[in-house]
Design a protein around this motif. Structure first.
Motif, mmCIF file in Angstrom:
data_model
loop_
_atom_site.group_PDB
_atom_site.id
_atom_site.type_symbol
_atom_site.label_atom_id
_atom_site.label_comp_id
_atom_site.label_asym_id
_atom_site.label_seq_id
_atom_site.Cartn_x
_atom_site.Cartn_y
_atom_site.Cartn_z
ATOM 1 N N CYS A 92 0.864 -1.184 0.000
ATOM 2 C CA CYS A 92 0.000 0.000 0.000
ATOM 3 C C CYS A 92 0.899 1.232 0.000
ATOM 4 O O CYS A 92 1.696 1.417 0.918
ATOM 5 N N PHE A 93 0.760 2.072 -1.035
ATOM 6 C CA PHE A 93 1.601 3.246 -1.202
ATOM 7 C C PHE A 93 0.918 4.543 -0.743
ATOM 8 O O PHE A 93 1.476 5.624 -0.911
ATOM 9 N N CYS A 94 -0.267 4.431 -0.191
ATOM 10 C CA CYS A 94 -1.005 5.628 0.221
ATOM 11 C C CYS A 94 -0.257 6.356 1.345
ATOM 12 O O CYS A 94 0.289 5.720 2.262
ATOM 13 N N THR A 95 -0.253 7.669 1.266
ATOM 14 C CA THR A 95 0.396 8.457 2.318
ATOM 15 C C THR A 95 -0.542 8.607 3.504
ATOM 16 O O THR A 95 -1.758 8.399 3.389
ATOM 17 N N ALA A 96 0.024 9.015 4.621
ATOM 18 C CA ALA A 96 -0.786 9.236 5.825
ATOM 19 C C ALA A 96 -1.825 10.318 5.575
ATOM 20 O O ALA A 96 -2.964 10.223 6.051
ATOM 21 N N GLU A 97 -1.453 11.337 4.802
ATOM 22 C CA GLU A 97 -2.384 12.435 4.498
ATOM 23 C C GLU A 97 -3.557 11.930 3.657
ATOM 24 O O GLU A 97 -4.715 12.292 3.899
ATOM 25 N N GLU A 98 -3.248 11.097 2.665
ATOM 26 C CA GLU A 98 -4.308 10.551 1.804
ATOM 27 C C GLU A 98 -5.264 9.675 2.617
ATOM 28 O O GLU A 98 -6.491 9.754 2.439
ATOM 29 N N LEU A 99 -4.700 8.868 3.488
ATOM 30 C CA LEU A 99 -5.533 7.981 4.302
ATOM 31 C C LEU A 99 -6.424 8.774 5.254
ATOM 32 O O LEU A 99 -7.600 8.439 5.448
ATOM 33 N N GLU A 100 -5.882 9.835 5.836
ATOM 34 C CA GLU A 100 -6.657 10.672 6.747
ATOM 35 C C GLU A 100 -7.789 11.364 6.009
ATOM 36 O O GLU A 100 -8.921 11.480 6.527
ATOM 37 N N LYS A 101 -7.516 11.819 4.798
ATOM 38 C CA LYS A 101 -8.545 12.493 3.992
ATOM 39 C C LYS A 101 -9.693 11.536 3.680
ATOM 40 O O LYS A 101 -10.874 11.886 3.784
ATOM 41 N N LYS A 102 -9.349 10.299 3.305
ATOM 42 C CA LYS A 102 -10.375 9.287 3.004
ATOM 43 C C LYS A 102 -11.185 8.954 4.260
ATOM 44 O O LYS A 102 -12.416 8.820 4.196
ATOM 45 N N ARG A 103 -10.497 8.826 5.346
ATOM 46 C CA ARG A 103 -11.160 8.491 6.613
ATOM 47 C C ARG A 103 -12.169 9.574 6.996
ATOM 48 O O ARG A 103 -13.314 9.268 7.354
ATOM 49 N N ASN A 104 -11.739 10.830 6.903
ATOM 50 C CA ASN A 104 -12.629 11.939 7.261
ATOM 51 C C ASN A 104 -13.848 11.993 6.345
ATOM 52 O O ASN A 104 -14.954 12.305 6.800
ATOM 53 N N ARG A 105 -13.647 11.690 5.083
ATOM 54 C CA ARG A 105 -14.771 11.688 4.135
ATOM 55 C C ARG A 105 -15.770 10.589 4.486
ATOM 56 O O ARG A 105 -16.984 10.805 4.476
ATOM 57 N N ILE A 107 -16.280 9.238 7.408
ATOM 58 C CA ILE A 107 -16.982 9.608 8.640
ATOM 59 C C ILE A 107 -18.054 10.657 8.351
ATOM 60 O O ILE A 107 -19.172 10.587 8.878
ATOM 61 N N ALA A 108 -17.726 11.622 7.488
ATOM 62 C CA ALA A 108 -18.696 12.664 7.122
ATOM 63 C C ALA A 108 -19.913 12.070 6.433
ATOM 64 O O ALA A 108 -21.036 12.559 6.591
ATOM 65 N N LEU A 109 -19.695 11.001 5.662
ATOM 66 C CA LEU A 109 -20.793 10.329 4.958
ATOM 67 C C LEU A 109 -21.456 9.258 5.820
ATOM 68 O O LEU A 109 -22.292 8.495 5.333
ATOM 69 N N LYS A 110 -21.040 9.219 7.124
ATOM 70 C CA LYS A 110 -21.581 8.243 8.082
ATOM 71 C C LYS A 110 -21.313 6.804 7.627
ATOM 72 O O LYS A 110 -22.145 5.903 7.792
ATOM 73 N N GLN A 111 -20.150 6.615 7.036
ATOM 74 C CA GLN A 111 -19.704 5.285 6.618
ATOM 75 C C GLN A 111 -18.612 4.810 7.573
ATOM 76 O O GLN A 111 -17.854 5.622 8.101
ATOM 77 N N PRO A 112 -18.526 3.496 7.809
ATOM 78 C CA PRO A 112 -17.435 3.000 8.677
ATOM 79 C C PRO A 112 -16.091 3.259 8.015
ATOM 80 O O PRO A 112 -15.935 2.999 6.815
ATOM 81 N N PRO A 113 -15.140 3.811 8.737
ATOM 82 C CA PRO A 113 -13.831 4.126 8.143
ATOM 83 C C PRO A 113 -13.012 2.862 7.868
ATOM 84 O O PRO A 113 -12.483 2.241 8.799
ATOM 85 N N ARG A 114 -12.922 2.486 6.595
ATOM 86 C CA ARG A 114 -12.153 1.315 6.192
ATOM 87 C C ARG A 114 -11.317 1.650 4.964
ATOM 88 O O ARG A 114 -11.714 2.492 4.152
ATOM 89 N N TYR A 115 -10.202 0.939 4.837
ATOM 90 C CA TYR A 115 -9.355 1.182 3.677
ATOM 91 C C TYR A 115 -10.096 0.742 2.411
ATOM 92 O O TYR A 115 -10.740 -0.319 2.393
ATOM 93 N N ASP A 116 -9.959 1.540 1.331
ATOM 94 C CA ASP A 116 -10.743 1.287 0.108
ATOM 95 C C ASP A 116 -10.075 0.350 -0.890
ATOM 96 O O ASP A 116 -10.542 0.200 -2.025
ATOM 97 N N LYS A 117 -8.964 -0.293 -0.500
ATOM 98 C CA LYS A 117 -8.268 -1.296 -1.312
ATOM 99 C C LYS A 117 -7.732 -0.741 -2.639
ATOM 100 O O LYS A 117 -7.460 -1.490 -3.568
#
Length: 492
Positions: A92-105, A107-117
């Motif tokens: 997995c080459f995703c940066t910490a910033e990219e992962l945090e951005k996805k996680r926050n999105r 949560i905002a959409l009321k979805q469980p925070p999981r890696y999107d593969k």
């Protein structure tokens, strides 16, 4: 170690002894940023102080050494390669910033925070290009959806998870070190661990780790997920809570026996609550259902500590108090062993912690700084600050004098002060025999129709600076004739 760590180690120890098993100590030190205890010296010292002797581990060794995870890196790499060949892990080459951005999105959409593969979708050419460019990466476990994960928990019974509720968890960090989830699963498999005890908050981690077991076709161990320890407000215990760390409890004068005793019975009910390690290993039922959260009550720990102190031999208690007393009263080293033990014996029933010994025996090394007559005469609030107006000698504040003394009895003393003072002075020649002195005071008090409660609390106050404390005869025998006479003459 904090209290949660101590309880985990303790219950592992007790379970191993109950089942004639092996208590294994393994040091999880793969994360250099969190490795604050090099060579596990503090952990080993804490376990030794608690008398939780492990069977296999650092220093002692064992058939599955080494027991420091930082020394098992080559083993983890070997099993990572096995999983890679079976496509159970991917880069997995995703940066910490990219992962945090996805996680926050999410949560905002009321979805469980999981890696999107997303990195699982990279082809071989894209992966090789990023590796050649030295793009940082971690390895993730590929969690296949809709798998039923089932395991046995000793107190919960069968626990089931659906893998769709889990994320593709990391098995390495960007620096190449291995994560807790991966290293522990591999070690538990290779060390043939049969029972794993951990906190309730690790339930989902257990499900994730069992996917590693299944990928390697390894047998599942049994688990016990212990309740989360909370403060009295129901919040998870933290560093801000008093008694959180074992080091704090040691400094505060708690016994290892009491700490073990309390943590073992925490959240459970026993007719006899005071038990040693052998008794606890026999009495604990690890399969009994329990709550998910339990409250840590420092006052209950103090009560148990008091009970343990009260049943220590005088020789043992004296030895445990010695280093505490030496810091406050250097003269304690000059006392004969027999005299010091008499002193400790006198205060033993009053001790809640070992540290209490300092104040309880202060009277022996330091004369009480008080002036009874002026304390009583300064009974008006405006003059009871504890300072003498015309004299430099300290005065005990009237309010403090009254704190543990019955007000009615204090008034009786004030009303009969002259008679009481005369009774004491007239019999001061009997101080070489405290029993006779006290008996004579009782007789004279009865003749003068003076309540004993108006005399003895005040007499104790004069001798030790407190209206509460040990038996007066015991105090007088310990202080000796001359010291008794000196203290009494200064007041009466």
């Amino acid at each position: 170690m904090h209290i949660g760590n101590v309880r985990t180690a303790l219950l592992n120890y007790l379970f191993a002894h109950q089942n004639n098993g092996t208590f294994v100590l393994r040091v999880e030190d793969t994360d250099p940023l969190r490795n604050f205890d090099k060579d596990a010296k503090e952990i080993l010292g804490d376990l030794n102080w608690l008398h939780l002797n492990y069977d296999e581990g650092p220093i002692k060794g064992g058939p599955y050494a080494p027991y420091f995870q930082s020394q098992r890196d080559s083993i983890y790499k070997e099993y990572l390669e096995k999983l890679e060949k079976k496509d159970h892990v991917y880069r997995c080459f995703c940066t910490a910033e990219e992962l945090e951005k996805k996680r926050n999105r999410q949560i905002a959409l009321k979805q469980p925070p999981r890696y999107d593969k997303i990195c699982l979708k990279l082809n071989t050419e894209q992966i090789q290009k990023k590796v050649a460019e030295n793009v940082p990466f971690i390895w993730r476990f590929n969690v296949e959806p809709n798998q039923e994960i089932e395991f046995r928990d000793l107190s919960k019974g069968t626990v089931k998870f659906n893998s769709s509720n889990l994320t593709d968890f990391p098995v390495t960090r960007q620096n190449g070190s291995f994560t807790f989830l991966f290293a522990n699963a591999i070690d538990d498999i290779l060390m043939q661990i049969t029972d794993v005890f951990r906190g309730e908050d690790h339930l989902s981690n257990t499900a994730s780790q069992l996917l590693i077991y299944d990928a390697l076709k390894a047998k599942h161990p049994k688990f016990l997920h212990m309740p989360i320890i909370c403060n009295l407000e129901g919040k998870k215990l933290s560093k801000r809570d008093q008694g959180f760390s074992l080091q704090d409890l040691q400094k505060d004068g708690f016994l290892p026996e009491a700490i073990n005793n309390y943590l073992a019975i925490l959240g459970k009910s026993f007719e006899n609550e005071i038990m040693n390690l052998d008794e606890l290993s026999k009495e604990l039922n690890f399969e009994a259902p329990g709550a998910s959260h339990i409250k840590y009550d420092l006052e209950k720990l103090k009560w148990i500590n008091h009970k343990w102190i009260s049943q220590l031999s005088i020789e043992d208690l004296t030895q445990r108090c010695l280093h505490i007393l030496e810091k406050q009263f250097p003269a304690v080293t000059n006392l004969e062993k027999n005299q010091l033990e008499k002193l400790i014996s006198l205060i033993q029933p009053e001790l809640v912690t070992l540290n209490d010994a300092t104040e309880k025996i202060r009277f022996y090394f330091e004369k009480p700084k008080l002036n009874l007559n002026r304390s009583l005469s300064n009974s008006h609030p405006s003059t009871s600050s504890g300072r003498a107006a015309a004299h430099g000698e300290p005065v005990e504040p009237y309010e403090r004098l009254c704190k543990n003394l019955n007000i009615a009895d204090l008034k009786k003393y004030q009303e009969n002060r002259e008679s009481i003072n005369n009774i004491i002075k007239d019999n001061i020649n009997l101080l070489d025999n405290p029993e006779e002195f006290i008996e004579k005071v009782k007789i004279k008090a009865k003749e003068n129709k003076i309540s004993l409660s108006a005399i003895f609390p005040i007499l104790r106050y004069v001798l030790i600076g407190s209206v509460n404390g040990p038996n007066i005869i015991d105090i007088m025998n310990l202080l000796g004739v001359e010291e008794n006479r000196d203290r009494i003459n200064k007041i009466f």
